[in-house]
Write a protein that holds these residues in place. Structure first.
Motif, PDB file in Angstrom:
ATOM      1  N   THR A  41       8.078  69.766  24.880  1.00 10.96           N
ATOM      2  CA  THR A  41       8.480  68.394  25.185  1.00 10.96           C
ATOM      3  C   THR A  41       7.233  67.560  25.466  1.00 10.96           C
ATOM      4  O   THR A  41       6.373  67.961  26.263  1.00 10.96           O
ATOM      5  CB  THR A  41       9.440  68.347  26.389  1.00 10.96           C
ATOM      6  N   LEU A  42       7.157  66.411  24.805  1.00 11.92           N
ATOM      7  CA  LEU A  42       6.007  65.517  24.907  1.00 11.92           C
ATOM      8  C   LEU A  42       6.420  64.219  25.596  1.00 11.92           C
ATOM      9  O   LEU A  42       7.534  63.739  25.408  1.00 11.92           O
ATOM     10  CB  LEU A  42       5.477  65.184  23.506  1.00 11.92           C
ATOM     11  N   GLU A  43       5.486  63.664  26.350  1.00 12.08           N
ATOM     12  CA  GLU A  43       5.672  62.358  26.985  1.00 12.08           C
ATOM     13  C   GLU A  43       4.482  61.503  26.563  1.00 12.08           C
ATOM     14  O   GLU A  43       3.360  61.997  26.506  1.00 12.08           O
ATOM     15  CB  GLU A  43       5.689  62.538  28.504  1.00 12.08           C
ATOM     16  N   PHE A  44       4.726  60.226  26.273  1.00 11.60           N
ATOM     17  CA  PHE A  44       3.688  59.371  25.721  1.00 11.60           C
ATOM     18  C   PHE A  44       3.185  58.329  26.710  1.00 11.60           C
ATOM     19  O   PHE A  44       3.923  57.861  27.564  1.00 11.60           O
ATOM     20  CB  PHE A  44       4.207  58.698  24.445  1.00 11.60           C
ATOM     21  N   PHE A  45       1.925  57.961  26.560  1.00 10.30           N
ATOM     22  CA  PHE A  45       1.256  56.978  27.414  1.00 10.30           C
ATOM     23  C   PHE A  45       1.324  55.605  26.751  1.00 10.30           C
ATOM     24  O   PHE A  45       0.333  55.110  26.212  1.00 10.30           O
ATOM     25  CB  PHE A  45      -0.204  57.368  27.653  1.00 10.30           C
ATOM     26  N   LEU A  46       2.478  54.992  26.781  1.00 12.66           N
ATOM     27  CA  LEU A  46       2.707  53.711  26.119  1.00 12.66           C
ATOM     28  C   LEU A  46       1.767  52.626  26.634  1.00 12.66           C
ATOM     29  O   LEU A  46       1.229  51.836  25.853  1.00 12.66           O
ATOM     30  CB  LEU A  46       4.164  53.287  26.289  1.00 12.66           C
ATOM     31  N   ALA A  47       1.505  52.581  27.925  1.00  8.07           N
ATOM     32  CA  ALA A  47       0.642  51.540  28.500  1.00  8.07           C
ATOM     33  C   ALA A  47      -0.824  51.744  28.122  1.00  8.07           C
ATOM     34  O   ALA A  47      -1.582  50.780  28.010  1.00  8.07           O
ATOM     35  CB  ALA A  47       0.782  51.513  30.021  1.00  8.07           C
ATOM     36  N   ASP A  48      -1.236  52.990  27.904  1.00  5.76           N
ATOM     37  CA  ASP A  48      -2.644  53.287  27.621  1.00  5.76           C
ATOM     38  C   ASP A  48      -3.001  53.265  26.141  1.00  5.76           C
ATOM     39  O   ASP A  48      -4.150  53.004  25.789  1.00  5.76           O
ATOM     40  CB  ASP A  48      -3.011  54.674  28.182  1.00  5.76           C
ATOM     41  N   ALA A  49      -2.044  53.584  25.281  1.00  5.47           N
ATOM     42  CA  ALA A  49      -2.323  53.673  23.844  1.00  5.47           C
ATOM     43  C   ALA A  49      -1.092  53.240  23.045  1.00  5.47           C
ATOM     44  O   ALA A  49      -0.506  54.029  22.293  1.00  5.47           O
ATOM     45  CB  ALA A  49      -2.741  55.096  23.484  1.00  5.47           C
ATOM     46  N   PRO A  50      -0.681  51.978  23.182  1.00  9.02           N
ATOM     47  CA  PRO A  50       0.576  51.538  22.559  1.00  9.02           C
ATOM     48  C   PRO A  50       0.630  51.700  21.042  1.00  9.02           C
ATOM     49  O   PRO A  50       1.663  52.083  20.500  1.00  9.02           O
ATOM     50  CB  PRO A  50       0.688  50.066  22.972  1.00  9.02           C
ATOM     51  N   LYS A  51      -0.452  51.424  20.348  1.00  9.80           N
ATOM     52  CA  LYS A  51      -0.442  51.525  18.879  1.00  9.80           C
ATOM     53  C   LYS A  51      -0.375  52.987  18.430  1.00  9.80           C
ATOM     54  O   LYS A  51       0.263  53.303  17.429  1.00  9.80           O
ATOM     55  CB  LYS A  51      -1.668  50.834  18.265  1.00  9.80           C
ATOM     56  N   HIS A  52      -1.055  53.875  19.159  1.00  7.43           N
ATOM     57  CA  HIS A  52      -1.003  55.296  18.810  1.00  7.43           C
ATOM     58  C   HIS A  52       0.389  55.866  19.065  1.00  7.43           C
ATOM     59  O   HIS A  52       0.905  56.640  18.262  1.00  7.43           O
ATOM     60  CB  HIS A  52      -2.065  56.075  19.592  1.00  7.43           C
ATOM     61  N   VAL A  53       0.994  55.486  20.180  1.00  6.28           N
ATOM     62  CA  VAL A  53       2.347  55.943  20.488  1.00  6.28           C
ATOM     63  C   VAL A  53       3.314  55.412  19.438  1.00  6.28           C
ATOM     64  O   VAL A  53       4.131  56.163  18.887  1.00  6.28           O
ATOM     65  CB  VAL A  53       2.772  55.512  21.912  1.00  6.28           C
ATOM     66  N   GLU A  54       3.218  54.135  19.123  1.00  4.39           N
ATOM     67  CA  GLU A  54       4.084  53.530  18.107  1.00  4.39           C
ATOM     68  C   GLU A  54       3.918  54.243  16.763  1.00  4.39           C
ATOM     69  O   GLU A  54       4.897  54.530  16.079  1.00  4.39           O
ATOM     70  CB  GLU A  54       3.714  52.054  17.979  1.00  4.39           C
ATOM     71  N   ASN A  55       2.688  54.533  16.379  1.00  4.89           N
ATOM     72  CA  ASN A  55       2.398  55.219  15.123  1.00  4.89           C
ATOM     73  C   ASN A  55       3.009  56.620  15.111  1.00  4.89           C
ATOM     74  O   ASN A  55       3.675  57.013  14.150  1.00  4.89           O
ATOM     75  CB  ASN A  55       0.883  55.291  14.909  1.00  4.89           C
ATOM     76  N   PHE A  56       2.792  57.379  16.188  1.00  6.75           N
ATOM     77  CA  PHE A  56       3.328  58.736  16.263  1.00  6.75           C
ATOM     78  C   PHE A  56       4.849  58.716  16.164  1.00  6.75           C
ATOM     79  O   PHE A  56       5.453  59.488  15.416  1.00  6.75           O
ATOM     80  CB  PHE A  56       2.897  59.421  17.561  1.00  6.75           C
ATOM     81  N   ILE A  57       5.481  57.834  16.921  1.00  6.40           N
ATOM     82  CA  ILE A  57       6.943  57.746  16.925  1.00  6.40           C
ATOM     83  C   ILE A  57       7.472  57.368  15.542  1.00  6.40           C
ATOM     84  O   ILE A  57       8.447  57.943  15.056  1.00  6.40           O
ATOM     85  CB  ILE A  57       7.430  56.773  18.024  1.00  6.40           C
ATOM     86  N   LYS A  58       6.806  56.422  14.878  1.00  6.44           N
ATOM     87  CA  LYS A  58       7.209  56.013  13.531  1.00  6.44           C
ATOM     88  C   LYS A  58       7.135  57.207  12.570  1.00  6.44           C
ATOM     89  O   LYS A  58       8.074  57.470  11.814  1.00  6.44           O
ATOM     90  CB  LYS A  58       6.316  54.874  13.034  1.00  6.44           C
TER      91      LYS A  58
END
Length: 176
Positions: A41-58
């Motif tokens: 299970t992974l948790e993402f750092f949306l506040a620290d790396a929003p574009k990377h999180v968005e990219n990974f999720i996409k």
């Protein structure tokens, strides 16, 4: 007139309080299931790396990582995945570990330390060359701090990560 003044005062006092009651953005998570049955299970750092999180999720929602294999395992350091070529190329094939989604994203260096369980984006020498390859830290690596983008962490299943071998295949990554 007094009623109008009281109403205006109420709006000025109450409106900001109501605006603060907005729910905080939900921390995005994902569940990675390996072909061998392991679950991470992974948790993402949306506040620290929003574009990377968005990219990974996409990419995860599009099934990009499904069927890929871990192409790099460095004991005590990292396990790495994200090259779409790993679905078909034999492990050890020339060029394995160089593939990506066909685009790159700009670095989002942050203050998150690269310690056990952190997700980091792999890249070439150019800091803005990350795309889809990422790694999970098996141990601390302070030399990566401020040089690579940390965009999440493992919240459960680190015991599964510790057992990953080159060639282990991801069955699916489901974003919550």
């Amino acid at each position: 007139m007094r009623h109008l003044l009281a109403l205006a005062l109420a709006v000025v006092v109450v409106a900001p309080a109501l605006a603060q009651d907005k729910p905080a953005a939900k921390t995005p998570t994902a569940v990675m299931t390996l072909e061998n049955g392991g679950v991470i299970t992974l948790e993402f750092f949306l506040a620290d790396a929003p574009k990377h999180v968005e990219n990974f999720i996409k990419l995860a929602r599009a099934g990009f990582y499904d069927g890929q294999r871990f192409h790099r395992v460095e004991p005590g350091f990292v396990v790495q995945i994200g090259d779409p070529q790993s679905k078909t190329l034999p492990m050890g094939a020339p060029g394995l570990g160089t593939g990506g989604p066909g685009y790159t994203i700009k670095a989002e260096f942050n203050k998150r330390p690269f310690e056990r369980g952190i997700l980091g984006m792999a890249r070439k020498d150019d800091p803005d060359s990350a795309g889809s390859q990422f790694y999970i830290m098996l141990g601390a690596a302070t030399h990566l701090n401020g040089q690579y983008t940390a965009f999440g962490r493992v919240v459960s299943g680190m015991d599964v990560v510790d057992k990953i071998k080159v060639g282990d295949r991801v069955k699916s990554i489901k974003v919550n």
